[in-house]
Motif scaffolding. Structure first.
Motif, PDB file in Angstrom:
ATOM      1  N   GLY A  14      -3.742   1.016  24.112  1.00 43.21           N
ATOM      2  CA  GLY A  14      -5.797   1.130  23.817  1.00 43.21           C
ATOM      3  C   GLY A  14      -5.580   3.243  23.142  1.00 43.21           C
ATOM      4  N   GLY A  15      -4.728   3.685  22.951  1.00 47.85           N
ATOM      5  CA  GLY A  15      -4.488   4.887  22.358  1.00 47.85           C
ATOM      6  C   GLY A  15      -4.620   4.905  20.920  1.00 47.85           C
ATOM      7  N   TYR A  16      -4.262   6.279  20.337  1.00 48.54           N
ATOM      8  CA  TYR A  16      -4.290   6.479  19.613  1.00 48.54           C
ATOM      9  C   TYR A  16      -3.454   5.840  18.240  1.00 48.54           C
ATOM     10  N   ILE A  17      -3.480   4.891  17.185  1.00 43.73           N
ATOM     11  CA  ILE A  17      -2.365   4.873  16.057  1.00 43.73           C
ATOM     12  C   ILE A  17      -2.449   5.141  14.599  1.00 43.73           C
ATOM     13  N   HIS A  18      -1.864   6.009  14.427  1.00 48.41           N
ATOM     14  CA  HIS A  18      -2.045   6.225  12.557  1.00 48.41           C
ATOM     15  C   HIS A  18      -0.806   5.581  12.171  1.00 48.41           C
ATOM     16  N   LEU A  19      -1.220   4.761  10.913  1.00 52.81           N
ATOM     17  CA  LEU A  19       0.188   4.396  10.222  1.00 52.81           C
ATOM     18  C   LEU A  19      -0.218   4.969   8.491  1.00 52.81           C
ATOM     19  N   LYS A  20       0.927   5.267   8.223  1.00 57.76           N
ATOM     20  CA  LYS A  20       1.144   5.945   6.972  1.00 57.76           C
ATOM     21  C   LYS A  20       1.204   4.381   6.128  1.00 57.76           C
ATOM     22  N   THR A  21       0.269   3.981   5.314  1.00 57.87           N
ATOM     23  CA  THR A  21       0.726   2.852   4.483  1.00 57.87           C
ATOM     24  C   THR A  21       1.809   2.995   3.817  1.00 57.87           C
ATOM     25  N   ILE A  22       2.633   2.066   3.460  1.00 57.85           N
ATOM     26  CA  ILE A  22       3.440   1.863   2.325  1.00 57.85           C
ATOM     27  C   ILE A  22       3.247   1.763   1.224  1.00 57.85           C
ATOM     28  N   PRO A  23       3.514   2.389  -0.396  1.00 59.31           N
ATOM     29  CA  PRO A  23       3.008   2.330  -1.146  1.00 59.31           C
ATOM     30  C   PRO A  23       3.740   0.847  -1.755  1.00 59.31           C
ATOM     31  N   ASN A  24       2.136   0.452  -2.375  1.00 59.46           N
ATOM     32  CA  ASN A  24       2.996  -0.985  -3.099  1.00 59.46           C
ATOM     33  C   ASN A  24       2.653  -1.805  -1.916  1.00 59.46           C
ATOM     34  N   ALA A  25       2.330  -1.755  -1.209  1.00 62.12           N
ATOM     35  CA  ALA A  25       2.744  -2.953  -0.009  1.00 62.12           C
ATOM     36  C   ALA A  25       1.002  -3.850  -0.058  1.00 62.12           C
ATOM     37  N   SER A  26       0.978  -5.440   0.239  1.00 65.51           N
ATOM     38  CA  SER A  26      -0.261  -5.956  -0.598  1.00 65.51           C
ATOM     39  C   SER A  26      -1.225  -6.049   0.603  1.00 65.51           C
ATOM     40  N   GLN A  27      -1.778  -6.612  -0.461  1.00 63.75           N
ATOM     41  CA  GLN A  27      -3.647  -5.945   0.805  1.00 63.75           C
ATOM     42  C   GLN A  27      -3.137  -7.194   1.881  1.00 63.75           C
ATOM     43  N   SER A  28      -3.030  -7.948   1.513  1.00 62.41           N
ATOM     44  CA  SER A  28      -3.160  -8.674   3.686  1.00 62.41           C
ATOM     45  C   SER A  28      -2.470  -7.770   4.131  1.00 62.41           C
ATOM     46  N   LEU A  29      -0.704  -7.208   4.154  1.00 66.50           N
ATOM     47  CA  LEU A  29      -0.416  -6.569   4.763  1.00 66.50           C
ATOM     48  C   LEU A  29      -1.381  -5.295   5.455  1.00 66.50           C
ATOM     49  N   ILE A  30      -1.822  -4.459   4.119  1.00 64.00           N
ATOM     50  CA  ILE A  30      -2.588  -3.297   4.641  1.00 64.00           C
ATOM     51  C   ILE A  30      -3.693  -4.036   6.042  1.00 64.00           C
ATOM     52  N   GLU A  31      -4.481  -4.891   5.120  1.00 62.75           N
ATOM     53  CA  GLU A  31      -5.607  -5.635   6.420  1.00 62.75           C
ATOM     54  C   GLU A  31      -5.306  -6.055   7.686  1.00 62.75           C
ATOM     55  N   GLU A  32      -4.045  -6.317   7.826  1.00 61.69           N
ATOM     56  CA  GLU A  32      -3.413  -6.199   8.702  1.00 61.69           C
ATOM     57  C   GLU A  32      -3.166  -5.300   9.930  1.00 61.69           C
ATOM     58  N   ALA A  33      -2.156  -4.274   9.200  1.00 57.94           N
ATOM     59  CA  ALA A  33      -2.256  -2.954   9.725  1.00 57.94           C
ATOM     60  C   ALA A  33      -3.549  -2.625  10.128  1.00 57.94           C
ATOM     61  N   GLY A  34      -4.732  -2.482   9.423  1.00 52.00           N
ATOM     62  CA  GLY A  34      -5.938  -1.899  10.133  1.00 52.00           C
ATOM     63  C   GLY A  34      -6.094  -2.558  11.074  1.00 52.00           C
ATOM     64  N   LYS A  35      -5.920  -3.962  11.034  1.00 60.34           N
ATOM     65  CA  LYS A  35      -6.377  -4.135  12.940  1.00 60.34           C
ATOM     66  C   LYS A  35      -6.038  -3.632  14.349  1.00 60.34           C
ATOM     67  N   TRP A  36      -4.926  -3.316  13.841  1.00 58.75           N
ATOM     68  CA  TRP A  36      -4.342  -2.591  14.632  1.00 58.75           C
ATOM     69  C   TRP A  36      -4.414  -0.620  15.073  1.00 58.75           C
ATOM     70  N   ALA A  37      -4.401  -0.692  14.035  1.00 60.43           N
ATOM     71  CA  ALA A  37      -4.103   0.846  13.457  1.00 60.43           C
ATOM     72  C   ALA A  37      -5.535   1.470  13.846  1.00 60.43           C
ATOM     73  N   ASP A  38      -5.741   2.896  14.350  1.00 59.78           N
ATOM     74  CA  ASP A  38      -7.267   3.510  14.409  1.00 59.78           C
ATOM     75  C   ASP A  38      -7.290   4.078  12.754  1.00 59.78           C
ATOM     76  N   ARG A  39      -5.705   4.547  12.354  1.00 56.67           N
ATOM     77  CA  ARG A  39      -6.059   5.771  10.639  1.00 56.67           C
ATOM     78  C   ARG A  39      -5.050   4.894  10.019  1.00 56.67           C
ATOM     79  N   LEU A  40      -5.343   4.441   8.793  1.00 59.33           N
ATOM     80  CA  LEU A  40      -4.584   4.582   8.115  1.00 59.33           C
ATOM     81  C   LEU A  40      -4.119   5.428   6.855  1.00 59.33           C
ATOM     82  N   SER A  41      -3.186   6.077   6.488  1.00 57.84           N
ATOM     83  CA  SER A  41      -3.409   6.893   5.530  1.00 57.84           C
ATOM     84  C   SER A  41      -2.139   6.856   4.534  1.00 57.84           C
ATOM     85  N   VAL A  42      -2.450   6.784   2.931  1.00 60.09           N
ATOM     86  CA  VAL A  42      -1.846   6.380   2.083  1.00 60.09           C
ATOM     87  C   VAL A  42      -1.916   8.294   1.398  1.00 60.09           C
ATOM     88  N   ASN A  43      -0.692   8.508   1.333  1.00 62.13           N
ATOM     89  CA  ASN A  43      -0.472   9.825   0.738  1.00 62.13           C
ATOM     90  C   ASN A  43      -0.432   9.838  -0.191  1.00 62.13           C
TER      91      ASN A  43
END
Lengths: 475, 417
Positions: B136-165
C-alpha cells in the motif's frame, strides 16, 4: 495553599486538570511533578482538594487538546504546569488565547509541540528495522517462517514519543511482527495490538541485517558527487541519529572521493563539439561540397578509413538514394554502392529502367567504419554521434539537389531522416512528407536482402525492394 | 550480474532525477497489508548532497534507444548497462520498505524495444506490488514518451503519481539536445493524464467509487543550465504547466556534469544557487500569488543569484511598500520579504485581537532584517525615505555568502521567502 500532584501521562494530567478546573483551583496553587522530578517534600502533606462542585468542566478548543497531547510527551519538567495555566486562561476569559501566537505561554507551548512533532517525524524516518528470525529447534514444517520473523529496531528519540509514533507503524506494517526499542520505553506489534513495555539499552538490540549491504549500495549510488551540501544533510539528519543508521558509515568516504569523481566525470567528455558544419564551404554546389568534405575531421572515422566517399550523381537528379555508410569496396574505390549491395541496387534500377546516372546516390556517413578481424575489415554500425557529426553533408547535398523523392535504404538513413522512433519493418513503402523532402520513402537495405538466409524470405524482400524503388518514379 | 551490481548501476543512473516527494496520496489503498500513504512526505535518509532519500529511485533498465545529449543513458554513451527483472524490483522494494529504509518506489526506465513495451514492464512492477504483495506504499512511475493512452491509464490505476519529464524548458532546447522529443507530444501526454485525473475526481464527486487514478497527481522535471535559456522562460513553462496541466510539482534540476557527457554540454555545473532560486520563484507562483513575469526583474531575464526573488521584487516595486501588517490584505502581506505563508496566517489571526507591534513580528521569527523597511507596525514606521535609498538592496541583502547559502537551505525546505 498549594496542591502537589504526580502526573505521568497525558490521560492522568487530563483527569487531574479537569478536577482542578471544576473546583476552581488557580494555576498558582498547583505544582505538578513527574517520574523524573525530585519527589516533593510536601507531597505527603498535600491538602485536601476543595469539595467537588456540581459544575462540569468547561469545553476547550480541540486544538488545545491536540497540542496538549504533544506537549505531554516533551521532556520539559514545566510542561504540566504550563498546560494547566493555559487551560485556565482559555476557560477564564481568553477563549482565543491559542491564536495569540506571541503570548509567552502559547509561544512556549508551540515551541514544545514543534519539537515533539519534529521528533515524531524523525522517528518515522529514522527507525531502521532489522529482520530477526527466531531459531526454532523443531524442524516443524507447519511452523510458518513469517510467524517466527520479527523486525526489531532500536531508536533514541529526544522526547517520550513512542506512544505518539507507534500507531503510525502499526498502520504501515500491518502484516509484520515488529518491535521498536528505545531507552525509556518500547512497543511491539503482533499484527493485532500494540503492547507497550519498559525501556531497553542499546546492547539488547540486534546488530545487523544482511540487507544492509544492499541498502548501503543504494545509498552510495544515489549520491551525486557533483552537488555536495553537507550542512543541509546534517540539518535534516541530525548527527545524534547517525549511530542507528547503517548508511551513515559511508559518508566520510563519499565526501572524500566526491571532488575526484567530479573532475573525472568532466575529464571524460565523450564525443566532439564539432560537426561537419565547421568544414562547410561558402559555395553550396555539389563539387565544392565534395572537395570540402575531403578535409572533414568532425569525427574520428577519417583516421582509419582510406578515403571520404561522397555522394555521386547528377545535380539535376529527381531521386536521391541514401544508404548508411561506405563499405569495404566503396572505401577502396572512393565511390558509393559499388560492392555486392551496389550490384543488387544496380540490377533493381535496370529492372525499372532507371538510369543510375540520373539519380543521386549517397550515404548518411561518408567514411567507412570497421573492425579488423585478421585480414578482413568488418562493417561496424556508425553511432549516433558520428551520424550527427556527418549530417550537415547530407543536408547540404539534399539542399543542392532539391529532389522530388528521397529513398532511404535501411534503418540508419530512415532514423536519420524520419526520427529515431521510425521502424522500417512497419512503415517501409509509405510515402511520407518530411522536413527534408515532400516524398520520403524507406525500404530495405540491399545488404539486408543479401544476408537473408531463407530463400523465400529473400525473394519476398527483394520484390518489396523493387516495389518501393518503383514508388520513386511516381511524381 | 547479481542484484547488487545491478542496483549500483541502476540507482546511479537514476540519481539525476530530482523528484523525491512521496506526499500527496492522502489515504492508503484498501486491503493493503504492508505500506501506507498518509499525505505527508517522510525523508528516510540524506546523502551528502543534501538531498533526501525518500524513495527507492531506480531505473528498470538503463539501455535506451534514444540519444538525448544531457542523459547519461543515451544510446551513444559508454556507460555500463544493466536490467532488472520485474521480480527483482518488487523484492527490493518490499525488503527495503519492510525495514523502513524507504517511503516507496520511484521507477523510471530507459526505452527498450519500444515505448509501449517499456511502459508495460513498469506497469508489471506496480501491479505485482499491489496485487501479489498487497503493498500500500507510495509508487511513482515515470511514463515513457509516446506510450499509448491505454497503458498510461493502466499505470495510473496502480501508481500514486505519474510523471512525464518535460526535460528542457523550451522547444528550441529540446531540438538542440533531445531531438527525438517534441514539446507537443510531452504536453499532450500530460494532458491525457490530467483528463483522466479530472474524470476520476468528477466521478468521485458525483458519488461513484471509480478505481483510483494517480491520486498524488503528476509532476515533471526540467533540466536547468544545460542551455542558455533564461529563468523567465523556465518559469513561464512551469507556470503554463501548473495552470494548463494542473501539475503538482515541477522539479528543477541544475544540470550537473555526467560521466560520458557529450562535449556539446557545459563541462561544469551551474551554481546550485540558481536551482534554488528557481524553487523559491516556483513557491512564489504557487503559494504567494506571483506571476512569472513579475518575479524575474533582471534585465537579462534571469533571477538574481545574490538575493531571493521576493526581495528582488520588493526592491523593484518600492511604491507598493510599506505594507501595514495591521491593515493589509493577506495577498499584500504575502508580498513582504522575510514573511512566509505560515507567518501571514499567524499575523492575520493575531491582529483580530490586538494591534501588532514590532516585538510580535520578531517573536514570530520573521526575517526582520529583510522585512523591516517594508513593513508598518503599531510602533514602527520605516518612512518613505528608507525605501527610497539607493543602496537599500545592499542593506537588506543577507550579509555574507556563507550566511546566504545556509539561509537558502532552510527556505528550500519550508518554502518561506
Amino acid at each position: 495553599m498549594t496542591f502537589f500532584l504526580h502526573v505521568e501521562t497525558f490521560t492522568q494530567w487530563r483527569q487531574e486538570a479537569r478536577a482542578l478546573l471544576v473546583r476552581g483551583v488557580a494555576p498558582s496553587e498547583v505544582h505538578f511533578s513527574s517520574g523524573a522530578d525530585q519527589p516533593s517534600l510536601f507531597d505527603a502533606a498535600a491538602p485536601e482538594m476543595p469539595a467537588k462542585s456540581n459544575e462540569v468542566a468547561p469545553t476547550v478548543p480541540s486544538a488545545f487538546l491536540e497540542m496538549a497531547k504533544h506537549v505531554a510527551c516533551h521532556r520539559d519538567a514545566n510542561r504540566w504546569e504550563l498546560l494547566y495555566r493555559t487551560l485556565w486562561r482559555l476557560t477564564h476569559g481568553q477563549r482565543h488565547l491559542l491564536e495569540m501566537s506571541t503570548d509567552e505561554d502559547v509561544f512556549a507551548l508551540n515551541q514544545m509541540k514543534k519539537a515533539v512533532t519534529r521528533d515524531v517525524h524523525k522517528m518515522k524516518a529514522f527507525v531502521r528495522f532489522r529482520k530477526v528470525v527466531a531459531s526454532s529447534d523443531l524442524q516443524d514444517t507447519q511452523t510458518q517462517p513469517e510467524a517466527l520473523t520479527n523486525y526489531i529496531a532500536w531508536h533514541r528519540p529526544d522526547h517520550r514519543i513512542v506512544s505518539l509514533a507507534a500507531p503510525f507503524f502499526a498502520r504501515r506494517f500491518k502484516a509484520m511482527n515488529w518491535t521498536i526499542l528505545t531507552p525509556d520505553e518500547s512497543v511491539s506489534w503482533d499484527q493485532l495490538e500494540l503492547k507497550y513495555g519498559p525501556g531497553v539499552p542499546v546492547s539488547e538490540a540486534p546488530d545487523a541485517d544482511s540487507l544492509e549491504d544492499l541498502w548501503k549500495t543504494y545509498y552510495a549510488s544515489i549520491f551525486n558527487p557533483a552537488r555536495v551540501k553537507v550542512a543541509m544533510m546534517k540539518r535534516e539528519m541530525p548527527v545524534r541519529h547517525w549511530a542507528t543508521l547503517p548508511e551513515t558509515d559511508l559518508i566520510p568516504d563519499l565526501l572524500q572521493q566526491a571532488s575526484t569523481r567530479v573532475s573525472e566525470m568532466i575529464a571524460k567528455n565523450e564525443g566532439f563539439a564539432e560537426t561537419a558544419a565547421h568544414y562547410m564551404p561558402t559555395d553550396g554546389s555539389l563539387d565544392s561540397l565534395r572537395s570540402a568534405a575531403r578535409h572533414c575531421r568532425a569525427c574520428d572515422l577519417h583516421q582509419c578509413a582510406t578515403q571520404m566517399v561522397f555522394g555521386e550523381g547528377t545535380p539535376s537528379a529527381r531521386i536521391v538514394i541514401v544508404g548508411e555508410q561506405p563499405g569495404d569496396r566503396e572505401d577502396i574505390e572512393g565511390r558509393p554502392f559499388v560492392g555486392p549491395a551496389g550490384q543488387l541496387l544496380d540490377e533493381a534500377l535496370q529492372t525499372l529502367r532507371i538510369d543510375r546516372n540520373e539519380v543521386y546516390i549517397t550515404n548518411v556517413v561518408k567514411h567507412f567504419k570497421f573492425t579488423e578481424r585478421g585480414k578482413q575489415r568488418l562493417h561496424k554500425k556508425p553511432n549516433s554521434r558520428e551520424i550527427f557529426a556527418c549530417r550537415p553533408w547530407l543536408e547540404a547535398e539534399i539542399a543542392a539537389i532539391r529532389p522530388d523523392t528521397i529513398l532511404c535504404l535501411g534503418a540508419t538513413p530512415a532514423s536519420a531522416l524520419f526520427g529515431r522512433d521510425f521502424r522500417v519493418t512497419q512503415r517501409r513503402g509509405e510515402v511520407i512528407a518530411t522536413d527534408w523532402c515532400p516524398r520520403t520513402i524507406a525500404t530495405w537495405h540491399p545488404a539486408a536482402i543479401l544476408r537473408m538466409p531463407n530463400p523465400d524470405r529473400r525473394a519476398q524482400k527483394h520484390q518489396q525492394f523493387i516495389a518501393d524503388l518503383a514508388l520513386t518514379l511516381d511524381q | 550480474m547479481d542484484v547488487r551490481d545491478k542496483l549500483a548501476i541502476l540507482a546511479d543512473a537514476a540519481k539525476y532525477d530530482a523528484s523525491c516527494a512521496s506526499s500527496g496520496a492522502k489515504s492508503t489503498r484498501a486491503g493493503s497489508q504492508i505500506g501506507s500513504t498518509e499525505g505527508m512526505g517522510i525523508c528516510h535518509s540524506y546523502t551528502p548532497d543534501g538531498r533526501c532519500i525518500s524513495l527507492l529511485k531506480i531505473l528498470l533498465t538503463n539501455y535506451c534507444i534514444y540519444d538525448c545529449q544531457y542523459c547519461v543513458n543515451r544510446v551513444s554513451s559508454d556507460t555500463p548497462r544493466a536490467r532488472f527483472t520485474v521480480e527483482e524490483v518488487v523484492s527490493l522494494t518490499m525488503e527495503f520498505y519492510k525495514r523502513n529504509y524507504v517511503e516507496g518506489l520511484f521507477l523510471s526506465s530507459g526505452i527498450i524495444q519500444n515505448s509501449d513495451y517499456t511502459m508495460e514492464q513498469l506497469i508489471a512492477v506496480a501491479k505485482t506490488l499491489r496485487t501479489d504483495q498487497h503493498y500500500g506504499g507510495y509508487i511513482h512511475l515515470k511514463t515513457i514518451p509516446n506510450a499509448s493512452q491505454s497503458l498510461i491509464e493502466e499505470a495510473g490505476k496502480w501508481a500514486d503519481r505519474l510523471s512525464v519529464n518535460i526535460e528542457l524548458p523550451t522547444e528550441g532546447d529540446l531540438y538542440k539536445l533531445a531531438p527525438e522529443k517534441k514539446k507537443p507530444q510531452i504536453v499532450s501526454a500530460m494532458h491525457g493524464i490530467r483528463e483522466k485525473i479530472d474524470e476520476t475526481k468528477h466521478e468521485q464527486a458525483s458519488g461513484f467509487k471509480p478505481p483510483s487514478f494517480a491520486p498524488a497527481g503528476q509532476s515533471t522535471q526540467m533540466i536547468v543550465g544545460a542551455t542558455e535559456t533564461p529563468d523567465l522562460e523556465v518559469l513561464k513553462t512551469a507556470s503554463e504547466l501548473y495552470t494548463g496541466q494542473k501539475l503538482r510539482r515541477v522539479y528543477y534540476s541544475a544540470y550537473s556534469p555526467i560521466p560520458h557527457a557529450d562535449a556539446r554540454l557545459p563541462g561544469q555545473s551551474p551554481p546550485l544557487i540558481r536551482e534554488h532560486r528557481l524553487y523559491q520563484a516556483d513557491w512564489l507562483m504557487r503559494f504567494y500569488g506571483f506571476s512569472a513575469n513579475e518575479i524575474v526583474a533582471e534585465k537579462d531575464h534571469n533571477l538574481s543569484l545574490e538575493i531571493d526573488p521576493k526581495l528582488a521584487w520588493a526592491l523593484a516595486n518600492r511604491h507598493f511598500f510599506p505594507v501595514d501588517v495591521n491593515r493589509a490584505s493577506q495577498e499584500e502581506l504575502l508580498r513582504i520579504p522575510g514573511i512566509g505563508v505560515r507567518n501571514v496566517q499567524r499575523i492575520v489571526s493575531l491582529r483580530r485581537h490586538r494591534p501588532l507591534r514590532t516585538a510580535d513580528l520578531r517573536k514570530l521569527r520573521v526575517a526582520w532584517n529583510r522585512a523591516k523597511v517594508f513593513v508598518l507596525t503599531a510602533d514602527h514606521n520605516p518612512g518613505v525615505a528608507d525605501l527610497d535609498k539607493l543602496n537599500l538592496g545592499k542593506q537588506v541583502a543577507p550579509k555574507s555568502r556563507q550566511l546566504m547559502l545556509f539561509d537558502a537551505a532552510s527556505s528550500a525546505l519550508t518554502g518561506e521567502v
